[in-house]
Each structure stands twice: as C-alpha cells, then as structure tokens.
Design a protein around this motif. Structure first.
Motif, PDB file in Angstrom:
ATOM      1  N   ILE A  27       0.855  -1.184   0.000  1.00 60.49           N
ATOM      2  CA  ILE A  27       0.000   0.000   0.000  1.00 60.49           C
ATOM      3  C   ILE A  27       0.895   1.240   0.000  1.00 60.49           C
ATOM      4  N   ALA A  28       0.749   2.059  -1.034  1.00 62.43           N
ATOM      5  CA  ALA A  28       1.570   3.263  -1.185  1.00 62.43           C
ATOM      6  C   ALA A  28       1.249   4.289  -0.097  1.00 62.43           C
ATOM      7  N   PRO A  29       2.220   5.127   0.255  1.00 65.14           N
ATOM      8  CA  PRO A  29       1.976   6.169   1.251  1.00 65.14           C
ATOM      9  C   PRO A  29       0.846   7.125   0.858  1.00 65.14           C
ATOM     10  N   ASP A  30       0.610   7.269  -0.450  1.00 65.72           N
ATOM     11  CA  ASP A  30      -0.451   8.170  -0.913  1.00 65.72           C
ATOM     12  C   ASP A  30      -1.697   7.420  -1.397  1.00 65.72           C
ATOM     13  N   CYS A  31      -1.783   6.149  -1.077  1.00 68.54           N
ATOM     14  CA  CYS A  31      -2.945   5.342  -1.468  1.00 68.54           C
ATOM     15  C   CYS A  31      -4.216   5.921  -0.854  1.00 68.54           C
ATOM     16  N   ARG A  32      -5.248   6.031  -1.676  1.00 66.12           N
ATOM     17  CA  ARG A  32      -6.570   6.481  -1.200  1.00 66.12           C
ATOM     18  C   ARG A  32      -7.444   5.245  -1.090  1.00 66.12           C
ATOM     19  N   TRP A  33      -7.778   4.851   0.133  1.00 63.28           N
ATOM     20  CA  TRP A  33      -8.514   3.625   0.456  1.00 63.28           C
ATOM     21  C   TRP A  33      -9.912   4.032   0.901  1.00 63.28           C
ATOM     22  N   THR A  34     -10.932   3.644   0.129  1.00 62.85           N
ATOM     23  CA  THR A  34     -12.296   4.072   0.421  1.00 62.85           C
ATOM     24  C   THR A  34     -13.170   2.895   0.808  1.00 62.85           C
ATOM     25  N   GLU A  35     -13.735   2.993   2.018  1.00 61.84           N
ATOM     26  CA  GLU A  35     -14.733   2.049   2.509  1.00 61.84           C
ATOM     27  C   GLU A  35     -16.096   2.675   2.268  1.00 61.84           C
ATOM     28  N   MET A  36     -17.033   1.911   1.793  1.00 63.22           N
ATOM     29  CA  MET A  36     -18.332   2.385   1.326  1.00 63.22           C
ATOM     30  C   MET A  36     -19.132   3.109   2.412  1.00 63.22           C
ATOM     31  N   VAL A 107      -3.393   0.073  -9.260  1.00 60.45           N
ATOM     32  CA  VAL A 107      -1.979  -0.141  -8.973  1.00 60.45           C
ATOM     33  C   VAL A 107      -1.139   0.635  -9.985  1.00 60.45           C
ATOM     34  N   ALA A 108      -0.096   1.302  -9.506  1.00 59.54           N
ATOM     35  CA  ALA A 108       0.840   2.010 -10.380  1.00 59.54           C
ATOM     36  C   ALA A 108       2.221   1.979  -9.738  1.00 59.54           C
ATOM     37  N   ASP A 109       3.237   1.846 -10.556  1.00 67.49           N
ATOM     38  CA  ASP A 109       4.629   1.861 -10.089  1.00 67.49           C
ATOM     39  C   ASP A 109       4.878   0.855  -8.969  1.00 67.49           C
ATOM     40  N   GLY A 110       4.248  -0.310  -9.070  1.00 72.64           N
ATOM     41  CA  GLY A 110       4.494  -1.382  -8.115  1.00 72.64           C
ATOM     42  C   GLY A 110       3.826  -1.227  -6.763  1.00 72.64           C
ATOM     43  N   LYS A 111       2.906  -0.285  -6.630  1.00 78.65           N
ATOM     44  CA  LYS A 111       2.226  -0.042  -5.354  1.00 78.65           C
ATOM     45  C   LYS A 111       0.726   0.114  -5.551  1.00 78.65           C
ATOM     46  N   ILE A 112      -0.024  -0.226  -4.514  1.00 74.71           N
ATOM     47  CA  ILE A 112      -1.465  -0.009  -4.516  1.00 74.71           C
ATOM     48  C   ILE A 112      -1.693   1.478  -4.268  1.00 74.71           C
ATOM     49  N   ARG A 113      -2.363   2.137  -5.208  1.00 72.22           N
ATOM     50  CA  ARG A 113      -2.592   3.579  -5.134  1.00 72.22           C
ATOM     51  C   ARG A 113      -4.041   3.920  -4.807  1.00 72.22           C
ATOM     52  N   ARG A 114      -4.930   2.939  -5.040  1.00 69.93           N
ATOM     53  CA  ARG A 114      -6.358   3.214  -4.884  1.00 69.93           C
ATOM     54  C   ARG A 114      -7.080   1.920  -4.545  1.00 69.93           C
ATOM     55  N   PHE A 115      -8.055   2.026  -3.649  1.00 74.75           N
ATOM     56  CA  PHE A 115      -8.909   0.901  -3.289  1.00 74.75           C
ATOM     57  C   PHE A 115     -10.309   1.450  -3.058  1.00 74.75           C
TER      58      PHE A 115
END
Length: 129
Positions: A27-36, A107-115
């Motif tokens: 999980i990238a440091p700037d990953c935006r993880w959204t729970e419904m 996923v971008a650059d080997g990291k999870i960026r969005r969920f």
C-alpha cells in the motif's frame, strides 16, 4: 516488476494467512482507500497506517469474527477487481452477517494507489442492531 494482479493477489494471500504486515506491504503512502458509505468504517483513508487504524483495527474492535473470502480475482491491467464475501459476528449483539463484496484496486509503479469497496451495507447494519 510484479503486475497489478500479482500485487493484489499478494494482499489477498496475506489476508488468508492473517499476515497484517503482508497486507500493508504494497500500500503506497499516498494510497486512497475508500470504505463504502454506510459501512462501519466508512470513509477514505490515505496511506497504510491510516488504513490499518481506521479499517483493520476498527473492524477487529467491532466484530468478534470478521472474514473475507475471495471468490474471483479479475485482471484489468493496472486495475484489479476482487469479488468475494464478508462474514462476521458483531461483538455487542452477537449477530452474524454475510455480505457479497467487490473491491476495485488501482496499482501504479508497483504499489497499490487506490482501493474502493462496494458491499451490501444493510446486511452489516442489521447485525449491529
């Protein structure tokens, strides 16, 4: 470099092993993880520590048992879609629930960026009442 599919699969494999470090590893440091909206830990959290605190720890505080079982994993290039089921038992009410769920990963650059999570929040809310 691993594909987006391989990175997301590694997250689910770590979940199956109950390996929190493995779940957070990509999980990238700037990953935006959204729970419904309507889910107990609804919101958007940025970075692995916020996800850990506001999602994984929060669910452990609310539910005696909480599981995700992956049914299918779909490869869409830099996006990956996980389809499965949540099941759990609410600590206060003792009521169990089951709910179908879809996870959409970017996923971008080997990291999870969005969920982003899509699930039947009514089933979870019913267990909490």
């Amino acid at each position: 470099m691993r594909t987006a599919y391989e990175i997301v699969k590694a997250h689910y494999d770590a979940n199956e092993r109950r390996d929190m470090d493995g779940m957070l590893a990509d999980i990238a440091p700037d990953c935006r993880w959204t729970e419904m909206d309507g889910f107990p830990c609804a919101g958007t959290y940025v970075g692995p520590q916020e996800v850990f605190k506001n999602v994984f720890l929060a669910l452990g505080d609310i539910f005696e048992v909480y599981n995700f079982k992956l049914d299918r994993l779909l490869d869409a290039g830099s996006d990956v879609v996980g389809i499965g089921d949540y099941a759990g038992t609410h600590k206060e009410t003792g009521k169990p629930f089951e709910a179908r769920v879809v996870h959409v990963w970017g996923v971008a650059d080997g990291k999870i960026r969005r969920f982003e999570q899509f699930t039947d929040t009514l089933r979870v809310a019913e267990a909490m009442k």
